[in-house]
Design a protein around this motif. Structure first.
Motif, PDB file in Angstrom:
ATOM      1  N   VAL A 276      33.245 -26.842  62.549  1.00 24.72           N
ATOM      2  CA  VAL A 276      33.534 -26.111  61.336  1.00 24.72           C
ATOM      3  C   VAL A 276      35.093 -26.240  61.103  1.00 24.72           C
ATOM      4  N   PRO A 277      35.536 -27.011  59.825  1.00 21.74           N
ATOM      5  CA  PRO A 277      36.997 -27.302  59.778  1.00 21.74           C
ATOM      6  C   PRO A 277      37.795 -25.820  59.430  1.00 21.74           C
ATOM      7  N   VAL A 278      38.211 -25.294  60.295  1.00 21.80           N
ATOM      8  CA  VAL A 278      38.959 -24.149  60.293  1.00 21.80           C
ATOM      9  C   VAL A 278      40.627 -24.281  60.335  1.00 21.80           C
ATOM     10  N   SER A 279      41.089 -25.508  59.661  1.00 20.14           N
ATOM     11  CA  SER A 279      42.232 -25.936  59.888  1.00 20.14           C
ATOM     12  C   SER A 279      43.334 -24.776  59.592  1.00 20.14           C
ATOM     13  N   GLY A 280      43.123 -24.069  58.698  1.00 24.01           N
ATOM     14  CA  GLY A 280      44.227 -22.899  58.440  1.00 24.01           C
ATOM     15  C   GLY A 280      44.298 -21.935  59.770  1.00 24.01           C
ATOM     16  N   ILE A 281      43.348 -21.455  60.074  1.00 20.37           N
ATOM     17  CA  ILE A 281      43.347 -20.585  61.648  1.00 20.37           C
ATOM     18  C   ILE A 281      43.868 -21.555  62.558  1.00 20.37           C
ATOM     19  N   ALA A 282      43.253 -22.782  62.677  1.00 19.71           N
ATOM     20  CA  ALA A 282      44.013 -23.528  63.811  1.00 19.71           C
ATOM     21  C   ALA A 282      45.639 -23.709  63.916  1.00 19.71           C
ATOM     22  N   GLU A 283      46.017 -23.967  62.630  1.00 22.33           N
ATOM     23  CA  GLU A 283      47.510 -24.195  62.529  1.00 22.33           C
ATOM     24  C   GLU A 283      48.091 -22.788  62.995  1.00 22.33           C
ATOM     25  N   TYR A 328      48.644 -17.295  47.735  1.00 21.89           N
ATOM     26  CA  TYR A 328      47.382 -16.841  47.354  1.00 21.89           C
ATOM     27  C   TYR A 328      46.394 -18.050  47.406  1.00 21.89           C
ATOM     28  N   ALA A 329      46.779 -19.304  47.098  1.00 20.08           N
ATOM     29  CA  ALA A 329      45.726 -20.364  47.131  1.00 20.08           C
ATOM     30  C   ALA A 329      45.196 -20.608  48.528  1.00 20.08           C
ATOM     31  N   SER A 330      46.371 -20.538  49.391  1.00 15.91           N
ATOM     32  CA  SER A 330      46.076 -20.959  50.906  1.00 15.91           C
ATOM     33  C   SER A 330      45.230 -19.763  51.564  1.00 15.91           C
ATOM     34  N   LYS A 331      45.514 -18.527  51.043  1.00 22.66           N
ATOM     35  CA  LYS A 331      44.646 -17.419  51.441  1.00 22.66           C
ATOM     36  C   LYS A 331      43.153 -17.525  51.356  1.00 22.66           C
ATOM     37  N   ILE A 332      42.987 -18.072  50.006  1.00 22.88           N
ATOM     38  CA  ILE A 332      41.542 -18.375  49.593  1.00 22.88           C
ATOM     39  C   ILE A 332      40.949 -19.393  50.472  1.00 22.88           C
ATOM     40  N   VAL A 333      41.711 -20.360  50.710  1.00 22.84           N
ATOM     41  CA  VAL A 333      41.216 -21.505  51.697  1.00 22.84           C
ATOM     42  C   VAL A 333      40.870 -20.801  53.094  1.00 22.84           C
ATOM     43  N   SER A 334      41.792 -20.033  53.740  1.00 21.17           N
ATOM     44  CA  SER A 334      41.488 -19.326  54.864  1.00 21.17           C
ATOM     45  C   SER A 334      40.199 -18.666  54.845  1.00 21.17           C
ATOM     46  N   TYR A 335      39.961 -17.899  53.882  1.00 25.95           N
ATOM     47  CA  TYR A 335      38.750 -17.168  53.890  1.00 25.95           C
ATOM     48  C   TYR A 335      37.603 -17.979  53.767  1.00 25.95           C
ATOM     49  N   GLN A 416      62.834 -30.003  52.035  1.00 27.98           N
ATOM     50  CA  GLN A 416      63.893 -29.189  52.702  1.00 27.98           C
ATOM     51  C   GLN A 416      63.919 -29.074  54.162  1.00 27.98           C
ATOM     52  N   GLY A 417      62.728 -29.487  54.852  1.00 23.68           N
ATOM     53  CA  GLY A 417      62.601 -29.399  56.394  1.00 23.68           C
ATOM     54  C   GLY A 417      62.263 -27.933  56.667  1.00 23.68           C
ATOM     55  N   VAL A 418      61.533 -27.405  56.040  1.00 16.16           N
ATOM     56  CA  VAL A 418      61.019 -26.018  56.367  1.00 16.16           C
ATOM     57  C   VAL A 418      59.560 -26.319  56.858  1.00 16.16           C
ATOM     58  N   PRO A 419      58.901 -25.873  58.042  1.00 19.26           N
ATOM     59  CA  PRO A 419      57.717 -26.261  58.546  1.00 19.26           C
ATOM     60  C   PRO A 419      56.826 -25.080  57.694  1.00 19.26           C
ATOM     61  N   THR A 420      55.647 -25.827  57.149  1.00 23.72           N
ATOM     62  CA  THR A 420      54.718 -24.866  56.491  1.00 23.72           C
ATOM     63  C   THR A 420      53.204 -25.276  56.960  1.00 23.72           C
ATOM     64  N   PRO A 421      52.827 -25.311  58.078  1.00 19.94           N
ATOM     65  CA  PRO A 421      51.689 -25.719  58.524  1.00 19.94           C
ATOM     66  C   PRO A 421      50.268 -25.396  57.969  1.00 19.94           C
ATOM     67  N   GLY A 422      50.561 -24.000  57.522  1.00 13.74           N
ATOM     68  CA  GLY A 422      49.533 -23.269  57.139  1.00 13.74           C
ATOM     69  C   GLY A 422      49.098 -23.665  55.690  1.00 13.74           C
ATOM     70  N   PHE A 423      50.222 -23.513  54.840  1.00 13.57           N
ATOM     71  CA  PHE A 423      50.391 -23.988  53.230  1.00 13.57           C
ATOM     72  C   PHE A 423      49.713 -25.461  53.198  1.00 13.57           C
ATOM     73  N   SER A 424      50.592 -26.293  54.201  1.00 13.13           N
ATOM     74  CA  SER A 424      49.936 -27.597  54.108  1.00 13.13           C
ATOM     75  C   SER A 424      48.588 -28.110  54.526  1.00 13.13           C
ATOM     76  N   ALA A 425      48.148 -27.383  55.582  1.00 12.61           N
ATOM     77  CA  ALA A 425      46.740 -27.555  56.058  1.00 12.61           C
ATOM     78  C   ALA A 425      45.628 -27.060  54.992  1.00 12.61           C
ATOM     79  N   ALA A 426      46.059 -25.969  54.143  1.00 17.40           N
ATOM     80  CA  ALA A 426      45.148 -25.351  53.402  1.00 17.40           C
ATOM     81  C   ALA A 426      45.153 -26.303  52.174  1.00 17.40           C
ATOM     82  N   LEU A 427      46.319 -27.003  51.556  1.00 18.38           N
ATOM     83  CA  LEU A 427      46.187 -27.851  50.502  1.00 18.38           C
ATOM     84  C   LEU A 427      45.502 -29.191  50.918  1.00 18.38           C
TER      85      LEU A 427
END
Ligand code: 6PG
Length: 478
Positions: A276-283, A328-335, A416-427
């Motif tokens: 199961v792809p739980v990429s948000g949780i994994a990140e 909010y969009a990334s949160k929907i993906v996590s759930y 800008q070089g700010v890490p956003t693994p959660g937002f990016s994985a969700a997208l």
């Protein structure tokens, strides 16, 4: 015996659950390996209700009315097995042992089977809400046999939290390890929620140029809208806090290495097993790991990259709105991913978990409690076979409306070089699901090339292999 329930293991969670039972009118037998803790509980909180202190295991078991309901609140792992070994020989057919710790669901399955063979019900119960929740009303996720729930359910209903509609936040999740499995995924989602909030904070700080106090205000505002949740609420509290010793923002004096006790990691390990792809949780789990590699970070500090350029006030306000959309969009993906994992676990182990009722009991008491869980409940209640949260019309519309800003935030973060693994994985997950064609077709070609692993065709049934080393004609692959 006269006690309707017994609690053994009186560290803070056990003690608070025992008090919660007693405050709600139940007679509670209490026991601890070292009797001093038992005496302290009765001395300090004896006037809250009826406690029956027991010094020995025999005394404890004798204090319980039958069928006995005995709750274990000790450290997950070997200590739990030790306590079971101690009490099981003293119990009789039909008695119920309840494990309220954060046990691994596979351990719970093993223990349930062993005890079932001895005629004893074993119920693994997920309990969320921390110390406060245990005392004032947690969210409770019991597994175990339906029979055990007949005797245990009414007691748990007395101590659980109340959702906004008045419903108690407890429901029988399914047999054997189902309760602990769902608690595990709860914690995985908890990790993802926390990571997404952390990314939002990081962006508001580095890109928008906001101070922790300003970000606390921003989160307070968000908390009045669709992001209304316990984690957003406490985030504002943490960010607004000033360190007494230095007068600096608290968040600036804490070592930036996040720790973990293991439930988030378990979620990802099991998700890998289930495919199961739980990429948000994994990140989120990996982000904690990256933060903890101090030497690696130190050695990498000189690597080139942009320095974020703060925005002016109007741009910053606009950017903050976009970050809210991305969060909010990334949160929907996590759930979406977390509920997918629960459904996959339920299918694998034959639990028949009702996803709507899981969302319902997460509406209050637990760490991930949030206003939007009531809408998740409604989505699964309306359609039990909903393939995914993203197939729900309302959630699909919301994420669709957020996607432009979400992309802008991920793009800005990259530039800008700010890490956003959660937002990016969700997208990426969102875009992968939407894609008409995925490059997985190419992956299949490569696999067939180097390993004759075969592929299926879009236009014909069957499995095929191309003679890559020969004349490249196609043959039947089976
Ligand atoms: C809860 C919490 C609780 C605990 C976790 C997370 O639902 O009440 O999830 O179980 O806080 O163990 O802890 P770590 O971040 O240390 O893994």
């Amino acid at each position: 015996g006269t006690a309707q329930i017994g609690v053994t293991g009186l560290a803070v969670m056990g003690r608070n659950l025992a008090r919660n039972f007693a405050r709600n009118g139940l007679t509670v037998a209490v026991h601890n390996r070292t009797a001093a803790k038992t005496r302290a509980l009765v001395e300090e909180f004896g006037d809250e209700g009826t406690f029956v202190p027991a010094e020995s295991a025999e005394e404890f078991v004798a204090a319980l009315e039958r069928p006995r309901r005995l709750m274990i609140m000790v450290k997950a792992g070997d200590p739990t097995d030790a306590v079971i070994q101690e009490f099981a020989p003293l119990l009789e057919e039909g008695d119920v042992i309840i494990d309220g710790g954060n046990a691994h669901f596979a351990d719970t399955r093993r223990r349930e089977k062993e005890l079932r063979e001895r005629g004893i019900h074993f119920v693994g119960v997920g309990v969320s809400g921390g110390e406060e929740g245990a005392l004032h009303g947690p969210s409770i996720m019991p597994g175990g046999s339906p029979k055990s729930y007949e005797s245990l359910g009414p007691l748990l209903e007395r101590i659980a939290a109340k959702a906004p509609d008045g419903a108690r936040t407890v429901a029988h999740i399914g047999p054997d390890g189902a309760g602990h499995f769902v608690k595990m995924v709860h914690n995985g989602i908890e990790y993802a929620d926390m990571q997404l909030i952390a990314e939002a904070y990081h962006l508001l700080r580095s890109v928008a140029g906001y101070s922790p106090a300003q970000i606390a205000e921003t989160f307070r505002t968000w908390n009045t809208g669709r992001l209304d949740s316990y984690l957003i609420e406490i985030t504002a509290e943490v960010l607004a806090h000033t360190d007494e010793a230095t007068g600096k923002p608290f968040v600036d004096v804490v070592v930036d290495q996040a720790e973990q006790k293991g439930t988030g990691r378990w979620t990802v390990q099991i998700a890998l097993d289930l495919g199961v792809p739980v990429s948000g949780i994994a990140e989120a789990v990996f982000a904690r790991a990256v933060s903890g590699h101090a030497a690696l970070r130190e050695a990498s500090r000189g690597l080139p990259g942009p320095t974020a350029r703060p925005l002016d006030a109007a741009e910053a306000a606009r950017f903050a709105d976009q970050v809210e959309q991305a969060l909010y969009a990334s949160k929907i993906v996590s759930y979406t991913q977390g509920f997918h994992q629960i459904r996959a676990g339920s299918d694998e182990y034959g639990w028949d978990v009702d996803l709507g009722s899981v969302a319902a009991i997460w509406r209050a008491g637990c760490i991930i409690r949030a206003a939007f869980l009531d809408r998740i409940r409604a989505a699964f209640d309306a359609r039990h076979d909903l393939p995914s949260l993203l197939s729900d019309k309302q959630f699909a519309e919301e994420i669709g409306a957020a996607q432009d800003d979400w992309r802008a935030v991920v793009a800005t973060a990259a530039v800008q070089g700010v890490p956003t693994p959660g937002f990016s994985a969700a997208l990426s997950y969102y875009d992968a699901l939407r894609a008409e064609r995925l490059p997985a077709a190419l992956t299949q070609g490569q696999r067939d090339f180097f390993g004759a692993h075969t592929y299926r065709r879009t236009d014909r049934e069957g499995s095929f292999h191309t003679l890559w080393g020969g004349d490249r004609s196609e043959v039947s692959g089976a």
